[in-house]
Design a protein around this motif. Sequence first.
Motif, PDB file in Angstrom:
ATOM      1  N   THR A  37     -40.188 -87.691 -79.943  1.00 16.55           N
ATOM      2  CA  THR A  37     -40.505 -89.118 -79.827  1.00 16.55           C
ATOM      3  C   THR A  37     -39.283 -89.978 -80.102  1.00 16.55           C
ATOM      4  O   THR A  37     -39.002 -90.920 -79.352  1.00 16.55           O
ATOM      5  N   ASP A  65     -47.302 -91.909 -81.502  1.00 18.02           N
ATOM      6  CA  ASP A  65     -46.107 -91.717 -80.678  1.00 18.02           C
ATOM      7  C   ASP A  65     -46.016 -92.718 -79.528  1.00 18.02           C
ATOM      8  O   ASP A  65     -44.954 -93.284 -79.262  1.00 18.02           O
ATOM      9  N   GLU A 110     -44.355 -86.675 -72.997  1.00 16.88           N
ATOM     10  CA  GLU A 110     -44.072 -85.956 -74.234  1.00 16.88           C
ATOM     11  C   GLU A 110     -45.234 -85.016 -74.460  1.00 16.88           C
ATOM     12  O   GLU A 110     -46.352 -85.434 -74.747  1.00 16.88           O
TER      13      GLU A 110
ATOM     14  N   LYS B 143     -51.558 -85.980 -87.648  1.00 24.02           N
ATOM     15  CA  LYS B 143     -51.700 -85.589 -86.243  1.00 24.02           C
ATOM     16  C   LYS B 143     -52.400 -84.250 -86.067  1.00 24.02           C
ATOM     17  O   LYS B 143     -52.757 -83.894 -84.949  1.00 24.02           O
TER      18      LYS B 143
HETATM   19 MG   LIG Z   1     -43.755 -87.057 -81.113  1.00 20.66          MG
END
Ligand SMILES: [Mg+2]
Lengths: 210, 210
Positions: A37, A65, A110, B143
């Motif tokens: 990122t 992100d 990504e 995450k």
């Molecule tokens: Mg990332």
Amino acid sequence: KKAYVVNDELAENIRNKMKTKNKRFFNVMGSIGSGKTLILERIAERLSPYYKVFVINGDVATTIDADRIAKCGATTVQINTGGGCHLTASLMQKEFDKINIDDYDIFFTENVGNLICPAAWDVGAAKNIVVVSITEGEYVIKKHPIIFKGAQIAVINKCDIEGEDFDSKTLVEDASKIKSDMEVICTSAKTKQGIDDLITALGIDIPKRE
Amino acid sequence: KKAYVVNDELAENIRNKMKTKNKRFFNVMGSIGSGKTLILERIAERLSPYYKVFVINGDVATTIDADRIAKCGATTVQINTGGGCHLTASLMQKEFDKINIDDYDIFFTENVGNLICPAAWDVGAAKNIVVVSITEGEYVIKKHPIIFKGAQIAVINKCDIEGEDFDSKTLVEDASKIKSDMEVICTSAKTKQGIDDLITALGIDIPKRE
Ligand SMILES: [Mg+2]
Ligand SMILES: Nc1nc2c(ncn2[C@@H]2O[C@H](COP(=O)(O)OP(=O)(O)OP(=O)(O)O)[C@@H](O)[C@H]2O)c(=O)[nH]1
Ligand SMILES: Nc1nc2c(ncn2[C@@H]2O[C@H](COP(=O)(O)OP(=O)(O)OP(=O)(O)O)[C@@H](O)[C@H]2O)c(=O)[nH]1
Ligand SMILES: [Mg+2]
Ligand SMILES: [Zn+2]
Ligand SMILES: [Zn+2]
């Protein structure tokens, strides 16, 4: 077998469509926390004055992100896989169907942080980029040959903290051994070292930094 | 569905067998390069004078990790998955079938570096441990909630390099929020900080360090 065949056909479609429209689409894969990122933030900052950049982020959860990269001038969208460990061509197609491809010049995705599963799923990009960081240790490339075999560019990130604990030397050697035409680039997304080299390796022209 | 059901039944078998024999079996999962092996090296060094330790290592390729831990006094075996992104109960059973369980006291498996797929595959361990390192950034736990929900111990490693770029504070908070009974331990496999705390959290008695 069927799922892979369907996926790869769709990926080929995406690649051809992007080529016909003279757009560029790149798939950024890599380990969890390797700096994917932050690298995309730097690329978005660098490219946004000259190109319209669109980024599709993939993660199990959160929009962290996509929000980070949006602050750097790119248009972003976040895919939450819920538990899925890789992106696919159909997930890309779904996002492309929601926008007008002609409104943008350069597209990135990504991928989910994972050096295994994404290797098997072609998303239709022109080039696959794999990012690892020196803090993951010197064996990370040796241990994951498959994803590097399918990549055109290997990025070794966090080179600003090279020193007693971590270094890039073995990683650069291992990446170069995987395939003779591999582009290996050492970066620091923190200091911006190597970011212009990476942009050049993607085949994107930008004016030199002042 | 079927594969998970078969796997979970076998995992339950393994757990019961280990309990009947009064053996302890732990599953060490975590991100690529987070320090799983170095932590197991430290644990093997610390436990080997008092217990017989057996470690099953899982990786896509190479025997690097098993060889490293073997130098610290444990008996090790390496599973190469070839491309598989997680270990399973049947892979554990295959290894257990090759040895005499009674010859050892404590068993570990180092799972494949991946914070997604291993979450879904019970390997029959008494406790699941998930290792992340501060160099992966502050969002890595937020995450990946699923793998932490199935864990009893969260290890935040590389705390020796806490400082300007990386810190453990957010990670400790996020790990504690996942579930109220989560044990959160900050370690440095390099300096051995927190290793004894981790051994205590596993319920293993050892004499205090001199
Ligand atoms: Mg990332
Ligand atoms: N020192 C240093 N830190 C970096 C560098 N690149 C990224 N970081 C830090 O590493 C952590 C992870 O960076 P991210 O950009 O979120 O990594 P990522 O690969 O996108 O992570 P996931 O999407 O969660 O897999 C953050 O704390 C960043 O600030 C770098 O070149 N040098
Ligand atoms: N500074 C510091 N480095 C560490 C620490 N723990 C591990 N490392 C380093 O981090 C790198 C990766 O460590 P490993 O133990 O191989 O990590 P791993 O999680 O087993 O890696 P994989 O099995 O490849 O996923 C190596 O260079 C280690 O020396 C720590 O606590 N502090
Ligand atoms: Mg390891
Ligand atoms: Zn997967
Ligand atoms: Zn998987």
